[in-house]
Design a protein around this motif. Structure first.
Motif, short mmCIF file in Angstrom:
data_model
loop_
_atom_site.label_atom_id
_atom_site.label_comp_id
_atom_site.label_asym_id
_atom_site.label_seq_id
_atom_site.Cartn_x
_atom_site.Cartn_y
_atom_site.Cartn_z
N GLY A 9 0.83 -1.20 0.00
CA GLY A 9 0.00 0.00 0.00
C GLY A 9 0.87 1.25 0.00
O GLY A 9 1.92 1.30 -0.66
N LEU A 55 1.79 -3.94 6.78
CA LEU A 55 0.45 -3.90 6.18
C LEU A 55 -0.35 -2.69 6.64
O LEU A 55 -0.80 -2.66 7.80
CB LEU A 55 -0.31 -5.18 6.55
CG LEU A 55 0.48 -6.50 6.39
CD1 LEU A 55 -0.36 -7.67 6.89
CD2 LEU A 55 0.87 -6.73 4.95
N PRO A 56 -0.57 -1.71 5.78
CA PRO A 56 -1.51 -0.64 6.14
C PRO A 56 -2.92 -1.20 6.27
O PRO A 56 -3.17 -2.36 5.92
CB PRO A 56 -1.42 0.33 4.94
CG PRO A 56 -0.24 -0.11 4.15
CD PRO A 56 -0.04 -1.56 4.44
N PRO A 57 -3.87 -0.39 6.77
CA PRO A 57 -5.24 -0.90 6.89
C PRO A 57 -5.74 -1.44 5.54
O PRO A 57 -5.52 -0.83 4.50
CB PRO A 57 -6.03 0.34 7.30
CG PRO A 57 -5.03 1.22 7.99
CD PRO A 57 -3.73 0.98 7.28
N PHE A 58 -6.42 -2.58 5.58
CA PHE A 58 -6.87 -3.25 4.36
C PHE A 58 -7.94 -2.43 3.65
O PHE A 58 -8.69 -1.68 4.27
CB PHE A 58 -7.45 -4.63 4.69
CG PHE A 58 -6.45 -5.59 5.30
CD1 PHE A 58 -6.89 -6.65 6.08
CD2 PHE A 58 -5.08 -5.44 5.11
CE1 PHE A 58 -5.98 -7.55 6.64
CE2 PHE A 58 -4.17 -6.33 5.67
CZ PHE A 58 -4.63 -7.39 6.44
N ALA A 59 -8.00 -2.62 2.35
CA ALA A 59 -8.96 -1.85 1.55
C ALA A 59 -9.46 -2.69 0.38
O ALA A 59 -9.54 -2.20 -0.74
CB ALA A 59 -8.31 -0.56 1.07
N GLY A 60 -9.75 -3.93 0.62
CA GLY A 60 -10.21 -4.80 -0.45
C GLY A 60 -11.69 -4.69 -0.70
O GLY A 60 -12.41 -4.06 0.07
N GLY A 61 -12.14 -5.30 -1.77
CA GLY A 61 -13.56 -5.37 -2.06
C GLY A 61 -14.08 -4.17 -2.82
O GLY A 61 -13.46 -3.14 -2.92
#
Lengths: 144, 75
Positions: free
Chosen positions: B7, B69-75
């Motif tokens: 990220g 890992l930065p905060p997830f941003a999937g989807g």
């Protein structure tokens, strides 16, 4: 189109989605499919237009996360026959599909509920990142 | 020890990965990192070792693969 188990390079294509559905016709114990498609929206932010999103992922950990999501959902919805998650990577333009989830079960309630929960779990647990690209060429990293 | 940046962190370090010689705790490693890349101080990220999330007290070894890992941003 590169294909690891869950990550696709570029947007999810309609042919791929159709083929995935067709390939389930042989599983005669399925009575319901619940499907989710996520696409890139043409948002306006501070006077700039979104032209696309660039997705990146920690591939090895995606596999671990998908397994955890499947374990959790198969445990909660024991009748599920199968559950598929496909996430696009790289540049996906507005209108194109970034996420495809397909959940199948004998009856509709488990498929519908599990599909909804699956999407929420993906947003929480999948090690994927998104960089929003704007019409002026600038970009911004987003969080869920 | 292989360190992978995801990220916004790959933008800050201008790398997707590098080899860093280090032994010690995750929190000590974070200090090393913020000395090297001062912008990391303002960033929110978690650490995974060999694809498993770990806390600051975890001790790192030379064979580990570390991922920031930065905060997830999937989807």
């Amino acid at each position: 189109m590169k294909e690891s188990t869950h990550l696709i390079t570029g947007p999810l294509q309609q042919d791929f989605i159709a083929q995935t559905l067709i390939s389930h016709q042989t599983l005669k114990n399925i009575g319901a499919h619940s499907l989710f498609l996520g696409s890139v929206r043409q948002d306006q932010k501070d006077g700039k237009t979104v032209t696309g999103i660039e997705y990146s992922a920690y591939e090895e950990m995606v596999a671990v996360a998908v397994q955890e999501i499947k374990d959790q959902l198969f445990d909660k919805y024991p009748d599920l026959v199968c559950l598929h998650i496909y996430h696009g990577t790289g540049l996906i333009q507005t209108g194109e599909i970034s996420l495809f989830v397909l959940v199948s079960s004998p009856h509709r309630k488990q498929a519908i509920h599990a599909c909804e929960e699956c999407v929420e779990l993906i947003k929480e647990k999948l090690p994927v990142w998104k960089k929003e690209i704007y019409s002026d060429g600038s970009h911004a990293w987003l969080k869920n | 020890m292989k360190v992978r940046y995801f990220g916004v962190l790959s933008e800050i370090t201008m790398k997707i990965s590098e080899e860093i010689e280090f032994q010690g705790s995750v929190s000590a490693f974070k200090s090393l990192l913020t000395n090297r890349y001062s912008e990391m101080n303002d960033q929110d990220f978690r650490v995974a070792v060999n694809q498993k999330m770990v806390d600051d007290a975890h001790i790192l070894t030379e064979e580990d693969e570390l991922a920031l890992l930065p905060p997830f941003a999937g989807g």
